[in-house]
Design an enzyme around this catalytic site. Structure first.
Site, PDB file in Angstrom:
ATOM      1  N   SER A 147      14.941  46.855 -68.940  1.00  0.00           N
ATOM      2  CA  SER A 147      15.213  48.153 -68.317  1.00  0.00           C
ATOM      3  C   SER A 147      14.907  49.239 -69.331  1.00  0.00           C
ATOM      4  CB  SER A 147      16.677  48.251 -67.885  1.00  0.00           C
ATOM      5  OG  SER A 147      16.992  49.571 -67.451  1.00  0.00           O
ATOM      6  N   TYR A 160      25.601  47.206 -69.955  1.00  0.00           N
ATOM      7  CA  TYR A 160      24.287  46.875 -69.399  1.00  0.00           C
ATOM      8  C   TYR A 160      23.162  47.119 -70.407  1.00  0.00           C
ATOM      9  CZ  TYR A 160      20.536  46.865 -65.834  1.00  0.00           C
ATOM     10  OH  TYR A 160      19.411  46.602 -65.100  1.00  0.00           O
TER      11      TYR A 160
END
Length: 256
Positions: A147, A160
């Site tokens: 990401s 995350y």
């Protein structure tokens, strides 16, 4: 071999985790259209069956295995099954991931470990098993979906990014350790994609405005726009690409 032929995945076998829907399904769809036999994984057997039916109806080769990504024995069993039945595993896409948007102060140790186990350590185990199987045939492609939040971070989303940056480290370790054994390892770092999971966010007026402000293309990405990057990295066209993070975010991560 002509350049377009290098993008073919004919006679290749691929595992795509978390592929019943969203970005994982779009990647599986692209691989199937390119000629690969794709194995979809996820927790929901009904969702996976529907996805497999869709791919088969379009003429693709597809199967599924339903299990929780935290079940490393089930992942190893799938690798063993593919090697036993088909004789080769050529591509692994580590796509599955969970999200828990909270600031660090609200995470217990157990919460942290649960998210890290799903988003990071499960991929370590499956990548290890897949890489060893691929090495036996001296060919393989491992693609890890990270990401842009692995290198830029927003408040209130603490763990995350930790997991995604860890996946980048895993990708590079595999690139170095297995390159001489015929395996390339790369990552794709998506930005804002309007998947089923993000549907409500993508339609939120504030987030629409945010995308126009932060993304040079001034919109959210369509799920199918991840497919080209994955197909490239999985194909012979990327035979000398190893240890690279390919960002697919409409330019968001380079805008001041």
């Amino acid at each position: 071999m002509g350049i377009l032929e290098k993008f073919s995945l004919k006679n290749r076998t691929a595992i795509i985790t978390g592929s019943g829907r969203g970005l994982g399904f779009e990647i599986a769809k692209a691989f199937a259209e390119a000629g690969a036999h794709v194995w979809l994984t996820g927790r929901n057997a009904e969702t996976l069956q529907q996805a497999v039916d869709t791919l088969r109806e379009a003429g693709g080769k597809a199967d599924y295995s339903a299990f929780d990504i935290d079940d490393t024995k089930a992942g190893a069993a799938l690798v063993h099954r593919i090697m036993s039945e088909l004789g080769h595993l050529d591509i692994l896409v580590n796509n599955v991931g969970a999200r828990d948007r909270r600031p660090l102060s609200e995470f217990s140790d157990e919460d942290v470990l649960e998210l890290i186990r799903t988003d990071l350590t499960s991929s370590i185990s499956l990548s290890r098993d897949a890489a060893e199987a691929m090495a036996a045939k001296a060919h393989g492609r491992i693609i890890t979906i990270t990401s842009i939040l692995g290198h830029i971070v927003r408040p209130g989303d603490a763990i995350y990014p930790v997991a995604k940056q860890g996946l980048t480290g895993l990708m590079r370790a595999i690139a170095v350790e297995y390159g001489a054994r015929g395996i390339t390892s790369n990552a794709i770092a998506p930005g804002m994609f309007a998947t089923e999971t993000n549907a409500a966010l993508a339609e939120n007026p504030e987030m629409v405005a945010f995308a126009k402000l932060r993304v040079p293309l001034e919109r959210w990405g369509r799920p199918d726009e991840i497919a080209g990057a994955a197909l490239f990295l999985a194909s012979d066209a990327a035979s000398f690409v190893n240890g690279h993070v390919l960002t697919v975010d409409g330019g968001m991560s380079v805008r001041l």
